[in-house]
Design a protein around this motif. Structure first.
Motif, mmCIF file in Angstrom:
data_model
loop_
_atom_site.group_PDB
_atom_site.id
_atom_site.type_symbol
_atom_site.label_atom_id
_atom_site.label_comp_id
_atom_site.label_asym_id
_atom_site.label_seq_id
_atom_site.Cartn_x
_atom_site.Cartn_y
_atom_site.Cartn_z
ATOM 1 N N ASP A 1 54.211 37.609 31.946
ATOM 2 C CA ASP A 1 53.251 38.577 32.478
ATOM 3 C C ASP A 1 52.231 37.818 33.303
ATOM 4 N N LYS A 2 51.938 38.313 34.496
ATOM 5 C CA LYS A 2 50.950 37.650 35.360
ATOM 6 C C LYS A 2 50.099 38.721 36.023
ATOM 7 N N THR A 3 48.827 38.425 36.153
ATOM 8 C CA THR A 3 47.888 39.349 36.783
ATOM 9 C C THR A 3 47.429 38.756 38.115
ATOM 10 N N PHE A 4 47.472 39.581 39.168
ATOM 11 C CA PHE A 4 47.016 39.183 40.501
ATOM 12 C C PHE A 4 45.810 40.024 40.875
ATOM 13 N N ARG A 5 44.897 39.456 41.655
ATOM 14 C CA ARG A 5 43.802 40.257 42.208
ATOM 15 C C ARG A 5 44.379 41.181 43.272
ATOM 16 N N ALA A 6 43.832 42.369 43.425
ATOM 17 C CA ALA A 6 44.308 43.302 44.453
ATOM 18 C C ALA A 6 44.122 42.659 45.821
ATOM 19 N N GLY A 7 45.144 42.738 46.658
ATOM 20 C CA GLY A 7 45.065 42.168 47.994
ATOM 21 C C GLY A 7 45.441 40.700 48.061
ATOM 22 N N GLU A 8 45.717 40.050 46.936
ATOM 23 C CA GLU A 8 46.118 38.651 46.931
ATOM 24 C C GLU A 8 47.461 38.506 47.641
#
Length: 186
Positions: free
Chosen positions: A51-58
């Motif tokens: 599971d990985k979380t990205f910032r929006a727009g990254e």
């Protein structure tokens, strides 16, 4: 480069120098703070899921993928050997990369092999497949409590699935490869 807004299930991306396939993603906009994208990624080389979380727009680098039609030849130790039908080159794939797809493949079957940056990364089998039943116990009248009933049956590839009582050895059945459930008699 693609933005997190362009994520789709099945897209291949490069994260920290490794190639991953997006299994699922979800845009999250909390009431307070910055939006982010929560993803479930599968490593193309070893099959590990994280599971990985990205910032929006990254932005991340997309990876070029293609599928080629190949013929499954045989198993050799912990690898499966496939032949490209266009130029007759043979490719060995580790069984870990093939995963459950190997359960549904018989020698000389044609399958689609997914290539990620010119490296074989997986095999796609049809969602439903027809196979002959090689072993099952006969269905005995009175075994059912309320009309229906199932029994285990071994298919020609060695997979065991639950089938209705009326299916006998030698019958051809249609099975959903995603859920491993009996669909119909072929």
């Amino acid at each position: 480069m693609i933005s997190t807004n362009q994520f789709k299930n099945g897209t291949h991306i490069e994260v920290d120098g490794q190639v991953f396939r997006i299994l699922e993603f979800q845009h999250v906009k909390p009431g307070k703070g910055q939006a982010f994208v929560r993803t479930k990624l599968k490593n193309a080389s070893n099959g590990a899921v994280l599971d990985k979380t990205f910032r929006a727009g990254e932005k991340v680098r997309p990876v070029r993928t293609e599928t080629r039609r190949m013929q499954y030849l045989y198993e050799s130790g912990d690898e499966a050997v496939l032949m490209d039908l266009a130029d007759y080159d043979q490719v060995s794939l580790p069984k870990a990369v093939l995963g459950d797809a190997l359960d549904w493949m018989l020698p000389n079957d044609e399958v689609d092999v997914l290539f990620v940056d010119e490296q074989a990364a997986g095999v796609q089998v049809p969602s439903a497949i027809e196979m002959a039943v090689t072993r099952t116990d006969p269905g005995v009248r009175g075994d059912t409590a309320s009309g229906g009933g199932t029994k285990p049956a071994t298919l020609e590839s060695g997979v065991t699935v639950q089938v209705p009582l009326f299916v006998n050895e030698g019958d051809r059945v249609r099975v959903d490869t995603r859920t491993r459930e009996y669909v119909a008699r072929a």
